[in-house]
Design a protein around this motif. Structure first.
Motif, short mmCIF file in Angstrom:
data_model
loop_
_atom_site.label_atom_id
_atom_site.label_comp_id
_atom_site.label_asym_id
_atom_site.label_seq_id
_atom_site.Cartn_x
_atom_site.Cartn_y
_atom_site.Cartn_z
N MET A 1 0.83 -1.19 0.00
CA MET A 1 0.00 0.00 0.00
C MET A 1 0.88 1.26 0.00
N THR A 4 2.29 1.88 -3.47
CA THR A 4 1.25 2.42 -4.34
C THR A 4 1.08 3.91 -4.10
N SER A 22 -5.87 6.15 5.06
CA SER A 22 -6.61 5.10 4.35
C SER A 22 -7.00 3.96 5.28
N GLY A 40 -8.81 -6.54 0.65
CA GLY A 40 -7.53 -6.06 0.13
C GLY A 40 -7.70 -5.12 -1.05
N SER A 41 -8.54 -5.50 -2.00
CA SER A 41 -8.75 -4.64 -3.16
C SER A 41 -9.52 -3.38 -2.77
N LYS A 44 -6.97 -1.12 -1.17
CA LYS A 44 -6.07 -0.58 -2.20
C LYS A 44 -6.75 0.55 -2.97
N ARG A 45 -8.03 0.38 -3.25
CA ARG A 45 -8.78 1.43 -3.96
C ARG A 45 -8.84 2.70 -3.11
N VAL A 47 -6.60 3.62 -0.89
CA VAL A 47 -5.25 4.19 -0.93
C VAL A 47 -5.02 4.95 -2.23
N ILE A 48 -5.42 4.36 -3.34
CA ILE A 48 -5.22 5.02 -4.64
C ILE A 48 -6.05 6.30 -4.73
N GLU A 113 0.51 -1.63 -11.02
CA GLU A 113 -0.57 -2.06 -10.13
C GLU A 113 -1.52 -3.07 -10.78
N TYR A 115 -4.15 -2.59 -12.96
CA TYR A 115 -5.54 -2.23 -13.21
C TYR A 115 -5.83 -2.25 -14.71
#
Length: 151
Positions: A1, A4, A22, A40-41, A44-45, A47-48, A113, A115
């Motif tokens: 994380m 990223t 986050s 987890g996803s 991550k979203r 964090v992004i 990443e 995506y």
């Protein structure tokens, strides 16, 4: 994380703050998560999205200096091969830092990443066609800059 966030905001302290915010956001809104398998996803979203928000907010007022980051590549049995691989990876990542911000962010999300175009277009708030065009142009710009460096 952390990696990223760092790749987007280019500042280690800012990336640490984004990570903390986050995680705090994720744990305070944990009851909104419907499927625990996607934690987890989902994190991550968050964090992004926080990283892009902070990058855009800070980018309006000041340029963020580029820091050198140590990139680790999996060790191999051949030290010469490992050094060449490390050099190539570092060269590509350093060259990515010199790209325009939207190129750098879209390439990071796509190549590093993992995506897809739809997810990137949602994250960056651009159309699907614009996302594909941006990534294509970013790859070409990166390719040209790498050819100049290697010439």
């Amino acid at each position: 994380m952390y990696n990223t966030a760092y790749r987007i905001v280019k500042d280690s302290f800012e990336a640490e703050d984004i990570m903390q915010d986050s995680f705090l956001t994720a744990f305070t809104k944990l009851e909104n998560l419907k499927d625990s398998v996607t934690f987890g996803s989902w994190l991550k979203r968050i964090v992004i999205n926080n990283s892009i928000y902070h990058f855009n907010k800070n980018n309006k007022y000041q340029d963020v200096p580029l820091d050198d980051v140590l990139y680790k590549v999996e060790a191999t049995d051949d030290p010469v091969s490992q050094n060449v691989t490390n050099l190539k990876a570092k060269q590509v990542l350093d060259t990515m830092k010199s790209l325009k911000d939207n190129y750098r962010i879209s390439l990071t999300l796509h190549l590093i990443e993992g995506y897809d175009y739809e997810e990137i277009s949602d994250i960056m708030n651009i159309s699907y066609a614009n996302c594909r065009t941006t990534i294509s142009r970013a790859k070409e710009s990166l390719r040209q800059k790498l050819q100049v460096v290697n010439a």
